[in-house]
Scaffold this active site. Structure first.
Site, PDB file in Angstrom:
ATOM      1  N   ARG A   1      29.881  36.282  29.535  1.00 49.89           N
ATOM      2  CA  ARG A   1      29.934  36.700  28.139  1.00 49.89           C
ATOM      3  C   ARG A   1      30.829  35.821  27.264  1.00 49.89           C
ATOM      4  NH1 ARG A   1      30.687  42.990  27.487  1.00 49.89           N
ATOM      5  NH2 ARG A   1      32.471  42.375  28.714  1.00 49.89           N
TER       6      ARG A   1
ATOM      7  N   LYS B   1      29.053  43.030  46.686  1.00 52.95           N
ATOM      8  CA  LYS B   1      29.368  44.425  46.951  1.00 52.95           C
ATOM      9  C   LYS B   1      30.132  44.996  45.752  1.00 52.95           C
ATOM     10  CE  LYS B   1      33.924  44.938  48.795  1.00 52.95           C
ATOM     11  NZ  LYS B   1      34.833  45.438  49.754  1.00 52.95           N
TER      12      LYS B   1
ATOM     13  N   ASP C   1      27.960  39.929  52.434  1.00 48.16           N
ATOM     14  CA  ASP C   1      29.128  40.565  53.042  1.00 48.16           C
ATOM     15  C   ASP C   1      29.893  39.411  53.673  1.00 48.16           C
ATOM     16  OD1 ASP C   1      31.013  41.675  54.799  1.00 48.16           O
ATOM     17  OD2 ASP C   1      29.861  43.522  54.926  1.00 48.16           O
ATOM     18  N   HIS C   2      30.992  39.008  53.014  1.00 44.80           N
ATOM     19  CA  HIS C   2      31.588  37.727  53.416  1.00 44.80           C
ATOM     20  C   HIS C   2      32.133  37.764  54.843  1.00 44.80           C
ATOM     21  CE1 HIS C   2      35.136  39.798  51.780  1.00 44.80           C
ATOM     22  NE2 HIS C   2      35.819  39.074  52.634  1.00 44.80           N
TER      23      HIS C   2
ATOM     24  N   LYS D   1      32.059  34.438  58.392  1.00 43.35           N
ATOM     25  CA  LYS D   1      33.193  33.874  59.110  1.00 43.35           C
ATOM     26  C   LYS D   1      32.716  33.160  60.380  1.00 43.35           C
ATOM     27  CE  LYS D   1      36.711  36.961  57.338  1.00 43.35           C
ATOM     28  NZ  LYS D   1      37.560  35.916  56.732  1.00 43.35           N
TER      29      LYS D   1
ATOM     30  N   GLU E   1      45.363  45.367  55.922  1.00 40.13           N
ATOM     31  CA  GLU E   1      45.803  44.578  54.774  1.00 40.13           C
ATOM     32  C   GLU E   1      47.249  44.929  54.451  1.00 40.13           C
ATOM     33  OE1 GLU E   1      42.259  44.051  51.742  1.00 40.13           O
ATOM     34  OE2 GLU E   1      42.511  46.154  52.243  1.00 40.13           O
TER      35      GLU E   1
ATOM     36  N   ASP F   1      34.834  51.410  50.674  1.00 37.58           N
ATOM     37  CA  ASP F   1      35.205  50.033  50.329  1.00 37.58           C
ATOM     38  C   ASP F   1      35.164  49.095  51.539  1.00 37.58           C
ATOM     39  OD1 ASP F   1      36.126  48.203  48.263  1.00 37.58           O
ATOM     40  OD2 ASP F   1      38.028  48.132  49.359  1.00 37.58           O
TER      41      ASP F   1
ATOM     42  N   HIS G   1      31.958  46.190  55.714  1.00 36.00           N
ATOM     43  CA  HIS G   1      32.519  45.168  56.607  1.00 36.00           C
ATOM     44  C   HIS G   1      32.642  45.636  58.060  1.00 36.00           C
ATOM     45  CE1 HIS G   1      33.269  43.108  52.953  1.00 36.00           C
ATOM     46  NE2 HIS G   1      34.371  43.750  52.624  1.00 36.00           N
TER      47      HIS G   1
ATOM     48  N   LYS H   1      45.405  49.814  53.730  1.00 36.31           N
ATOM     49  CA  LYS H   1      46.189  48.965  52.831  1.00 36.31           C
ATOM     50  C   LYS H   1      47.670  49.233  53.024  1.00 36.31           C
ATOM     51  CE  LYS H   1      42.738  48.378  49.268  1.00 36.31           C
ATOM     52  NZ  LYS H   1      42.586  46.932  49.556  1.00 36.31           N
TER      53      LYS H   1
HETATM   54  P1  NAD Z   1      35.635  40.271  36.733  1.00 36.73           P
HETATM   55  O1  NAD Z   1      35.801  41.486  35.878  1.00 36.73           O
HETATM   56  O2  NAD Z   1      36.802  39.394  36.970  1.00 36.73           O
HETATM   57  O3  NAD Z   1      34.503  39.363  36.103  1.00 36.73           O
HETATM   58  C1  NAD Z   1      33.348  39.878  35.523  1.00 36.73           C
HETATM   59  C2  NAD Z   1      32.479  38.766  34.985  1.00 36.73           C
HETATM   60  O4  NAD Z   1      31.304  39.369  34.436  1.00 36.73           O
HETATM   61  C3  NAD Z   1      33.103  37.942  33.858  1.00 36.73           C
HETATM   62  O5  NAD Z   1      32.720  36.602  34.031  1.00 36.73           O
HETATM   63  C4  NAD Z   1      32.441  38.503  32.601  1.00 36.73           C
HETATM   64  O6  NAD Z   1      32.322  37.575  31.548  1.00 36.73           O
HETATM   65  C5  NAD Z   1      31.086  38.872  33.134  1.00 36.73           C
HETATM   66  N1  NAD Z   1      30.432  39.907  32.344  1.00 36.73           N
HETATM   67  C6  NAD Z   1      30.889  41.138  32.046  1.00 36.73           C
HETATM   68  N2  NAD Z   1      29.998  41.784  31.266  1.00 36.73           N
HETATM   69  C7  NAD Z   1      28.981  40.943  31.036  1.00 36.73           C
HETATM   70  C8  NAD Z   1      27.773  41.019  30.317  1.00 36.73           C
HETATM   71  N3  NAD Z   1      27.406  42.109  29.635  1.00 36.73           N
HETATM   72  N4  NAD Z   1      26.966  39.961  30.339  1.00 36.73           N
HETATM   73  C9  NAD Z   1      27.274  38.849  31.014  1.00 36.73           C
HETATM   74  N5  NAD Z   1      28.399  38.711  31.720  1.00 36.73           N
HETATM   75  C10 NAD Z   1      29.251  39.741  31.729  1.00 36.73           C
HETATM   76  O7  NAD Z   1      34.977  40.781  38.091  1.00 36.73           O
HETATM   77  P2  NAD Z   1      35.085  40.126  39.569  1.00 36.73           P
HETATM   78  O8  NAD Z   1      36.339  40.580  40.202  1.00 36.73           O
HETATM   79  O9  NAD Z   1      34.828  38.657  39.468  1.00 36.73           O
HETATM   80  O10 NAD Z   1      33.901  40.844  40.355  1.00 36.73           O
HETATM   81  C11 NAD Z   1      32.535  40.538  40.173  1.00 36.73           C
HETATM   82  C12 NAD Z   1      31.692  41.279  41.209  1.00 36.73           C
HETATM   83  O11 NAD Z   1      32.104  40.896  42.498  1.00 36.73           O
HETATM   84  C13 NAD Z   1      31.851  42.801  41.175  1.00 36.73           C
HETATM   85  O12 NAD Z   1      30.636  43.372  41.556  1.00 36.73           O
HETATM   86  C14 NAD Z   1      32.900  43.062  42.237  1.00 36.73           C
HETATM   87  O13 NAD Z   1      32.784  44.355  42.752  1.00 36.73           O
HETATM   88  C15 NAD Z   1      32.501  42.028  43.257  1.00 36.73           C
HETATM   89  N6  NAD Z   1      33.572  41.623  44.161  1.00 36.73           N
HETATM   90  C16 NAD Z   1      34.724  41.056  43.691  1.00 36.73           C
HETATM   91  C17 NAD Z   1      35.698  40.641  44.583  1.00 36.73           C
HETATM   92  C18 NAD Z   1      36.949  39.967  44.105  1.00 36.73           C
HETATM   93  O14 NAD Z   1      37.708  39.534  44.971  1.00 36.73           O
HETATM   94  N7  NAD Z   1      37.215  39.847  42.823  1.00 36.73           N
HETATM   95  C19 NAD Z   1      35.505  40.823  45.954  1.00 36.73           C
HETATM   96  C20 NAD Z   1      34.312  41.400  46.409  1.00 36.73           C
HETATM   97  C21 NAD Z   1      33.361  41.789  45.497  1.00 36.73           C
END
Ligand code: NAD
Length: 477
Positions: free
Chosen positions: A46, A142, A171-172, A176, A210, A229, A234, A325
């Site tokens: 966005r 996820k 599922d990372h 591994k 963790e 979670d 996992h 955790k």
């Molecule tokens: P975040 O909130 O940091 O990032 C969200 C992203 O989505 C941003 O780039 C934002 O610009 C974009 N976005 C939001 N609304 C939007 C829209 N309407 N149109 C287009 N883009 C839009 O989230 P994150 O931590 O990067 O997580 C992303 C996904 O990965 C989620 O499903 C989360 O559950 C999953 N996830 C994250 C992690 C992690 O370590 N951060 C680990 C496992 C899974």
């Protein structure tokens, strides 16, 4: 081996996951020579950015999370393959431009690194704007649903626009190196498989511990808890790989068929075989409830459970799963504990000798087998248990030190079109089918998690879960 040219679009390309894992991972693949010059990575999110602004952001992210001391020239060459487009998953902005950017004659993949509530919108727009075709791949992060109903709804939505062969549910843990090595060890040796059953194995443990708390994810986590979670995805995936029958061939559906059978045979644990915990406040650190912003929360930040797999191979063998955790150490380990030897021929040797196979996933990956040998020296026939290193770094040289992160390995599998290490829709649903009644049971009974001190191994009851059966947890050192 380099992959063919591709266009990889990362929706959520400015988000936390993209900056911490996906983009630094792709850079490491670039350094390893796996990313062809013609490949492009297109960030789509966005934020109002242009290519230059995005490259700067990614440059900083690699500096912070890349884990490599990269040369400026390499960084610049990688960044030149990056592009950015502003899109709104819920609106019309950016979609026509994205359509014009994609090269349809190449492999194209779309990584949904955004909140799950946007998955449906993205799938629909990729279809409506004719950006994805029958050969496109989508990568889905996820959480995949929060129960069976939502997972089914998500599967149905994706299925409206994509065939199952195009959907890569990530599922990372499956990416591994050691997890894959586990399959090599099990199915590439004669030595293990004949003993891999209830005649020889006493029990199996899976620990994912963790040291961190819920950090910034409190609001999400409080609606999920450790069961949703961590266990449903996992730990369940690790359990499947350790317990599955040998597939007739190492391909995506053969492997996933066998994993599905394990989940279907998994019994619901009795309530007294489940221990839920919540980390308490310490003198210096807030407790779970404060961090989650919910003073009444009954969500578990720790769970330990004992379950069984009802089939011929595993009948009667307990599988102990544990994750939490704010524990003592960061450690993920699968431990296969064999039965004691039936009889010792050595006078005076009263110790119980048993083989233990330890498969470590975190903090370091590795595999070792505990074997019993004679204590060296003139002390007579005294036996000791020693670990046999099965990672063979010395025999394999520098390649054995492969530090490829799970994410980058899996992304390359997407480009190659290999779904073996990704979850199939029916697997995810089966896992929820097992999880849902357990969570419903807690809600029905008004179950309250036990408080545990931070920096420990969790609630005392979790130790008792094994102690009362004459066993003890391995894993967290
Ligand atoms: P975040 O909130 O940091 O990032 C969200 C992203 O989505 C941003 O780039 C934002 O610009 C974009 N976005 C939001 N609304 C939007 C829209 N309407 N149109 C287009 N883009 C839009 O989230 P994150 O931590 O990067 O997580 C992303 C996904 O990965 C989620 O499903 C989360 O559950 C999953 N996830 C994250 C992690 C992690 O370590 N951060 C680990 C496992 C899974």
């Amino acid at each position: 081996i380099p992959v063919e040219d591709f266009d990889l679009v990362i929706f959520g390309g400015t988000g936390d996951l993209a900056r911490r894992k996906i983009l630094p991972g792709l850079f490491r693949r670039f350094l390893a020579g796996q990313m062809p010059k013609g490949a492009r990575i297109i960030g789509a999110a966005r934020s109002e950015l242009d290519d230059a602004g995005y490259r700067k952001m990614v440059d900083e992210a690699i500096g912070e999370f890349g884990g490599v001391d990269a040369k400026r020239a390499d960084l610049d060459a990688f960044l030149a393959q990056l592009h950015y487009i502003t899109v709104d998953a819920r609106g019309t902005d950016g979609w026509s431009e994205l359509h014009d950017l994609i090269r349809f004659d190449l492999v194209n993949a779309f990584y949904f690194s955004v909140a799950p509530s946007l998955f449906g919108d993205l799938a629909e727009r990729l279809h409506d704007y004719k950006i994805a075709d029958d050969d496109s791949r989508i990568v889905v992060e996820k959480p995949f649903g929060r129960d069976l109903e939502t997972a089914q709804a998500l599967n149905n939505t994706l299925a409206q626009h994509f065939d199952e062969t195009q959907i890569y549910r990530i599922d990372h843990y499956l990416g591994k190196e050691t997890v894959q090595n586990l399959m090599a060890v099990r199915f590439g040796n004669l030595l293990f498989e004949p003993l891999w059953n209830n005649h020889y194995i006493d029990h199996i443990q899976i620990t994912v511990a963790e040291t961190v708390g819920v950090e910034g994810r409190g609001a999400y986590y409080d609606q999920a808890g450790a069961m949703r979670d961590m266990v449903q995805n996992h730990l369940m995936q690790l359990l499947c790989l350790i317990a599955m029958e040998a597939p007739s061939v190492f391909d995506a559906d053969a492997v996933r068929d066998e994993k599905l059978k394990v989940i279907r045979a998994l019994q619901e644990p009795a309530p007294h075989h489940i221990v839920r915990g919540q980390y308490d406040a310490s003198k210096t650190a807030p407790g779970y409830r404060e961090e989650a912003g919910n003073p009444q929360s009954h969500t578990e930040s720790f769970i330990a459970l004992r379950c069984e797999i009802a089939n011929w191979r595993w009948a009667g063998v307990p599988f102990y799963l544990r994750t939490g955790k704010k524990l003592k150490a960061r450690s993920s380990e699968i431990t296969v504990v064999y039965k004691d030897i039936g009889h010792s021929i050595f006078p005076g040797d009263e110790k119980r000798h048993r083989n233990i196979l330890r498969i470590q996933l975190q903090p370091n990956e590795g595999m070792e087998l505990q074997v019993t040998i004679k204590e060296p020296g003139p002390g007579g026939m005294r036996l000791i248990d020693v670990p046999l290193d099965m990672t063979f770094a010395e025999a394999l040289g520098p390649d054995a030190e492969d530090s490829t992160d799970a994410y980058e390995r899996l992304i390359m599998d997407v480009i190659r079109g290999n779904q073996t290490l990704f979850m199939r829709g029916d697997e995810v649903e089966a896992a929820w089918r097992w999880t849902d009644p357990i969570i419903e049971g807690w809600q029905r009974r008004g179950d309250v998690p036990k408080l545990y001190d931070q920096g420990t191994t969790g609630p005392e009851d979790a130790l008792m879960l094994l102690h009362r059966e004459g066993r003890r947890w391995q894993g967290i050192k």
